[in-house]
Design an enzyme around this catalytic site. Structure first.
Site, PDB file in Angstrom:
ATOM      1  CG  HIS A  26      -0.247   0.224   2.522  1.00 32.35           C
ATOM      2  ND1 HIS A  26      -0.072   1.483   3.066  1.00 32.35           N
ATOM      3  CD2 HIS A  26       0.326  -0.640   3.385  1.00 32.35           C
ATOM      4  CE1 HIS A  26       0.573   1.357   4.225  1.00 32.35           C
ATOM      5  NE2 HIS A  26       0.831   0.091   4.435  1.00 32.35           N
ATOM      6  CB  CYS A  27       1.103   4.295  -1.752  1.00 30.18           C
ATOM      7  SG  CYS A  27      -0.480   4.608  -2.561  1.00 30.18           S
ATOM      8  CB  VAL A  28      -0.101   8.204   1.111  1.00 25.33           C
ATOM      9  CG1 VAL A  28      -0.786   9.142   2.090  1.00 25.33           C
ATOM     10  CG2 VAL A  28       1.407   8.385   1.184  1.00 25.33           C
ATOM     11  CB  THR A  29      -4.554   7.470  -0.750  1.00 23.24           C
ATOM     12  OG1 THR A  29      -3.928   7.402  -2.041  1.00 23.24           O
ATOM     13  CG2 THR A  29      -4.258   8.818  -0.123  1.00 23.24           C
ATOM     14  NE  ARG A  30      -3.054   5.953  -4.978  1.00 27.78           N
ATOM     15  CZ  ARG A  30      -2.107   6.320  -5.799  1.00 27.78           C
ATOM     16  NH1 ARG A  30      -2.020   5.791  -6.993  1.00 27.78           N
ATOM     17  NH2 ARG A  30      -1.225   7.221  -5.440  1.00 27.78           N
TER      18      ARG A  30
END
Length: 472
Positions: A26-30
């Site tokens: 995952h990244c910051v939002t996804r």
């Protein structure tokens, strides 16, 4: 039982079951998935799940927009439920990279290099914005700056400027670290390489033009061969190419030098060869290429500003969808280094605000409560510079809000370009973006922001009267 267990189970089912997942991170939002077969994804079922704000495929990865903070908890639940190993972003990228064509791969490499250093650049831009407010004339007092009237604040502003400037002055150091890491070399050597290109003993790149006019460019005399003793402050291309060369030389040496001698030989040989190549060939050639790229953009926007601003405003959001927008950050930085400011970044702000406004309009026209909530939260996010929830969760899903946003961004982009709005730094690409604009251009920038807020909102509202999708 985890708080999000049911939602995560539905996500897994909608993307084709856990057997369809190669790896996940995952990244910051996804949530980011490498899937065996994206054809097995049920997008309608996926996007009907409460915590899912949208989904899309980009760069060989299937991405599910969840939102900041919440995505960590959802990912932890996903790992626990499916038993898949925790993958790093790099492992996901490697799994996805095999599916990409050469252009997509090149864009992805640029994204992988610049995204990690973006927080430092945005922070620097915000701080420089504060300095702009304190030192810009005609903001608080007619014909004078705040620090000219209140001299006791002058050193305070100067210290802010020094702190803010650091990321730009030593930009090659940041790029060197990120690029060498991406190309498979030692991050520490990347930092040394980048800092070497801005060493204080070199002529500062920003003084190169004046020194050339006076015929005072210092040189090294290498056995009769003259090499300009010039630094590359704020430059992008020299350190990118040098980082690639350094990483490849390091990899070559590590395979051939015995472990016992690696510490003694690999780094010194790699840095020495790359250093000589950087100052003799890589630097001068890429410096010229960088100037040529700058010249092309400046010429287009000088000669046909209306068309340049309109097209970039209209196309920036589609560029985000494809991931190609990452290729313009180096251009922005190059423009700042060569001309003192970028006219492209302010247009990016218009595009982000326009996407937020279109999503906000959907809150008023939507019948579905979940869509209303998503529209509002994603609009706020876009107004603060993060457009993915608005674009993928709302605007692209219904198409006409996306087109409305593109239209508003195009008109706003054309207006601010005609008024020669520039940003000497890169800050938050949303409503706080004015902090990064030269204060003399705040008025046309604010008018541009008003266009980017009103036009997409009104168009989305009008289009909705002719469409039925908003009730979904």
């Amino acid at each position: 039982m985890g708080a999000y267990e049911q939602s995560v189970a539905k996500i897994v089912e909608a993307i084709g079951g856990k057997e369809n997942i190669v790896a996940a991170t995952h990244c910051v939002t996804r949530l980011r998935f490498a899937l065996k077969d994206e054809g097995k994804v049920n997008k309608e079922a996926l996007e009907s799940i409460d915590i899912v704000k949208g989904s899309f495929s980009a760069n060989g990865q299937f991405q599910v927009v969840i939102g900041q903070g919440l995505v960590d908890k959802v990912y932890n639940e996903l790992v626990e439920m499916t038993g898949i190993g925790r993958a790093t972003k790099q492992e996901i990228k490697d799994a996805a990279e095999a599916k990409l064509n050469p252009l997509q791969r090149a864009i992805k490499i640029l994204a992988d290099i610049f995204i990690p250093i973006l927080p430092a650049i945005v922070t620097a831009g915000l701080l420089m914005g504060i300095n702009n407010i304190l030192t810009g004339p005609d903001i608080f007092y007619e014909g004078k700056s705040f620090v000219e009237v209140h001299k006791e604040w002058a050193d305070f502003a100067n210290m802010i400027n020094l702190i803010a400037n650091t990321a730009f002055v030593f930009l090659p150091g940041l790029i060197g670290w990120s690029a060498v890491t991406k190309f498979g070399g030692s991050p520490l050597l990347g930092i040394v390489l980048g800092l070497m290109l801005v060493h204080p003993d070199l002529l500062n790149a920003w003084g190169w033009g004046a020194a050339k006019e006076k015929g005072e460019i210092p040189i090294w005399n290498l056995f009769g061969f003259e090499v300009q003793k010039v630094g590359y402050q704020g430059q992008v291309l020299p350190v990118l190419v040098a980082a690639y060369v350094l990483a490849k030389i390091e990899q070559f040496l590590r395979k051939r030098i015995p472990d016992a001698f690696q510490l003694l030989l690999v780094a010194p040989i790699a840095l020495l060869i790359t250093g000589f190549l950087a100052f003799i060939a890589i630097g001068p050639i890429t410096f010229a290429i960088g100037n040529a790229i700058t010249h092309v953009f400046v010429s287009v926007f000088d000669n046909v500003p209306a068309i340049g601003g309109f097209l970039y405003g209209a196309l920036y959001a589609p560029l985000v969808v494809t991931g190609m927008h990452h290729t313009f950050l180096p251009v922005d930085l190059q423009l700042i280094a060569n001309t003192g400011g970028t006219f492209l970044w302010p247009i990016l702000v218009m595009s982000n605000i326009a996407q937020g406004s279109a999503a906000l309009a959907m809150m008023f026209v939507a019948k579905d409560e979940k869509l209303k909530g998503l529209s509002f939260t994603s609009a706020v996010s876009a107004y603060l510079g993060i457009t993915e929830p608005a674009m993928f969760g709302v605007n692209l899903r219904f198409r006409y809000p996306f087109i409305s946003a593109m239209t508003g961004a195009a008109i706003a982009g054309m207006f601010i370009t005609l008024n020669k709005v520039i940003a000497p730094s890169i800050g938050v690409g949303g409503l706080p973006g004015f902090l990064s604009i030269v204060p003399q251009k705040w008025v046309p920038f604010f008018i541009g922001m008003a266009i980017a807020i009103i036009v997409p909102f009104v168009l989305t509202f009008v289009f909705s009267k002719f469409r039925k999708e908003e009730s979904r």
